[in-house]
Design an enzyme around this catalytic site. Structure first.
Site, PDB file in Angstrom:
ATOM      1  N   ASP A 169       1.646   4.511   4.049  1.00 33.79           N
ATOM      2  CA  ASP A 169       0.661   3.686   3.463  1.00 33.79           C
ATOM      3  C   ASP A 169      -0.141   4.541   2.512  1.00 33.79           C
ATOM      4  O   ASP A 169      -0.244   5.643   2.485  1.00 33.79           O
ATOM      5  CB  ASP A 169       0.018   3.247   4.688  1.00 33.79           C
ATOM      6  CG  ASP A 169      -0.711   2.032   4.223  1.00 33.79           C
ATOM      7  OD1 ASP A 169      -0.777   1.483   3.130  1.00 33.79           O
ATOM      8  OD2 ASP A 169      -1.541   1.299   5.001  1.00 33.79           O
TER       9      ASP A 169
ATOM     10  N   THR B 249      -2.328   0.038  -2.884  1.00 37.12           N
ATOM     11  CA  THR B 249      -3.163  -1.148  -3.415  1.00 37.12           C
ATOM     12  C   THR B 249      -3.507  -0.606  -4.842  1.00 37.12           C
ATOM     13  O   THR B 249      -4.060  -1.487  -5.790  1.00 37.12           O
ATOM     14  CB  THR B 249      -4.666  -1.016  -2.827  1.00 37.12           C
ATOM     15  OG1 THR B 249      -5.041   0.250  -2.643  1.00 37.12           O
ATOM     16  CG2 THR B 249      -4.424  -1.792  -1.408  1.00 37.12           C
TER      17      THR B 249
ATOM     18  N   LYS C   9       1.522  -5.794   3.519  1.00 36.28           N
ATOM     19  CA  LYS C   9       2.562  -4.750   3.052  1.00 36.28           C
ATOM     20  C   LYS C   9       3.073  -4.025   4.147  1.00 36.28           C
ATOM     21  O   LYS C   9       4.478  -3.627   4.401  1.00 36.28           O
ATOM     22  CB  LYS C   9       1.688  -3.763   2.064  1.00 36.28           C
ATOM     23  CG  LYS C   9       1.396  -4.412   0.915  1.00 36.28           C
ATOM     24  CD  LYS C   9       0.738  -3.556  -0.327  1.00 36.28           C
ATOM     25  CE  LYS C   9      -0.642  -2.689   0.262  1.00 36.28           C
ATOM     26  NZ  LYS C   9      -1.611  -3.688   0.491  1.00 36.28           N
ATOM     27  N   THR C  10       2.256  -3.576   5.222  1.00 36.30           N
ATOM     28  CA  THR C  10       2.490  -2.964   6.450  1.00 36.30           C
ATOM     29  C   THR C  10       3.424  -3.804   7.454  1.00 36.30           C
ATOM     30  O   THR C  10       4.632  -3.304   7.814  1.00 36.30           O
ATOM     31  CB  THR C  10       1.312  -2.429   7.297  1.00 36.30           C
ATOM     32  OG1 THR C  10       0.313  -1.720   6.118  1.00 36.30           O
ATOM     33  CG2 THR C  10       1.783  -1.671   8.672  1.00 36.30           C
TER      34      THR C  10
ATOM     35  N   ARG D  83      -4.912 -10.965   6.290  1.00 36.62           N
ATOM     36  CA  ARG D  83      -5.933 -10.183   7.413  1.00 36.62           C
ATOM     37  C   ARG D  83      -7.263 -10.921   7.485  1.00 36.62           C
ATOM     38  O   ARG D  83      -7.880 -10.938   8.556  1.00 36.62           O
ATOM     39  CB  ARG D  83      -5.931  -8.742   6.908  1.00 36.62           C
ATOM     40  CG  ARG D  83      -6.620  -8.025   7.788  1.00 36.62           C
ATOM     41  CD  ARG D  83      -6.914  -6.409   7.278  1.00 36.62           C
ATOM     42  NE  ARG D  83      -5.824  -5.730   7.146  1.00 36.62           N
ATOM     43  CZ  ARG D  83      -5.745  -4.793   6.216  1.00 36.62           C
ATOM     44  NH1 ARG D  83      -6.674  -4.269   5.426  1.00 36.62           N
ATOM     45  NH2 ARG D  83      -4.435  -4.136   6.090  1.00 36.62           N
TER      46      ARG D  83
END
Ligand code: ADE
Length: 346
Positions: free
Chosen positions: A111, A160, A66-67, A219
């Site tokens: 975020d 999330t 997402k980032t 990740r």
């Protein structure tokens, strides 16, 4: 050491790694094709109109990019990115400072937006809608509101937990994208790309094995690749092969489907303390000594994805596949009861 756009030095290894391996263009960003296609159209149109992109909401499991996507959007728009997060914005003044320091065309990334307080959310509404910062001065009858104009900007928010966002907040985004877990093939592509950047050789078999254990999450894949690189380096191997991957995973207590000891503990708690469930998330958290939030955001999404956990109106339950994975017999009475309740749990 690289500096992120907000000028804070990178401190954590994880952040440093993320930046080194972060894709620099949409073409380098593997997977999530539908999201990329829609974003490309929205960005292209905004550029033709010479306007900032409409506000964007990105949701999906942790570690799924997402980032990274927010960085790419800002880059494509040739905008500066300001990075912050829900928990970092505690007071109205924190948000006011961020908003009044924006320059025309900036992209603001928040975020964990689900962690913003109600009060802060309410400051955000007019800022998003009419580029106005409404500040209340004083209290009671003498209170008055001053409105400060803000430059045109784009908010990109990530979460999330989309279910925790209020509908007034959700409705203020021009587009909402859900990022999905990655296929094994996509994770392999990400691993091969990362290996090249890190300057390590990864055999195809090793890449496949790592991909299977990476929880469908970039990740995690990149973190495991680094641990394999460590092992290969200290043992003076030039190539990461399947054997090195197997041993690295064993040392990290990660099993062949990517479960960590905490995942297995959660399943064991369900099976041993709650007869396989259903059990409430609070009860599972208390018995497994894991935070409720971590279970919801980190462990549960992947256990649901691989079909080891199921959600019912009465709580979470371990599936037959989870019993099989842990080598525990699936009690016939659970089978019968679930058949009886007509719950499609398996
Ligand atoms: N790193 C994180 N997400 C990625 C993606 N989708 N493609 C390539 N590298 C990534």
């Amino acid at each position: 050491m690289p500096l992120p756009p907000d000028g804070q030095p990178v401190e954590k290894e994880e952040d440093f790694l993320a930046q080194t391996l972060r894709p620099q263009t949409f073409v380098e960003y593997i997977g999530q094709q539908k999201t990329k296609d829609n974003l490309s159209v929205a960005i292209g149109a905004a550029q033709i109109r010479r306007e900032p992109l409409e506000h964007v909401l990105i949701h999906g499991p942790a570690g799924i990019g997402k980032t990274t996507l927010a960085y790419l959007i800002a880059k494509e728009m040739r905008s500066s990115l300001r990075v912050t997060s829900g928990p970092a914005i505690e007071k109205v003044g924190d948000l006011a400072a961020i908003l009044t320091n924006l320059e025309a065309g900036d992209v603001l990334f928040i975020d964990e937006v689900h962690r913003l307080s109600k009060l802060i959310e309410e400051i955000l509404y007019p800022a998003m809608e009419s580029r106005s910062l409404d500040i209340v001065l004083g209290k009671g009858g003498g209170a008055r509101t001053i409105q400060l104009p803000l430059p045109p900007f784009t908010l990109i928010a990530a979460t999330t937990r989309i279910g925790l966002l209020s509908s007034p907040l959700r409705s203020r985004f021009g587009s909402t994208f859900r990022l999905e877990f990655y296929s094994e093939q996509e994770i392999e592509e990400i691993l091969n790309r990362s290996a090249k950047i890190l300057g390590v050789s990864l055999t195809p078999e090793a890449s496949k094995k790592l991909a299977v254990s990476s929880r469908s999450t970039p990740r995690v894949a990149n973190r495991l690749l680094k641990r394999c690189r460590d092992l290969a380096q200290v043992e003076k191997h030039n190539i990461i092969d399947e054997q090195i991957v197997s041993r690295a995973l064993k040392m990290l207590e990660i099993d062949e489907v990517g479960l960590e000891s905490s995942d297995r503990k959660i399943l064991r708690v369900l099976i041993e303390h709650f007869n396989g469930g259903p059990a409430g998330i609070q009860a599972i958290a208390a018995s497994s000594s894991e935070e409720e939030e971590t279970i919801l955001e980190v462990f549960e999404p992947y256990l649901l994805r691989i079909g080891f956990l199921t959600r019912t109106p009465r709580g979470r339950a371990a599936t037959k596949a989870a019993y099989r994975h842990l080598g525990v017999n699936f009690p016939k009475k659970i089978d019968d009861a679930r058949d009886h309740n007509n719950e499609s749990m398996l």
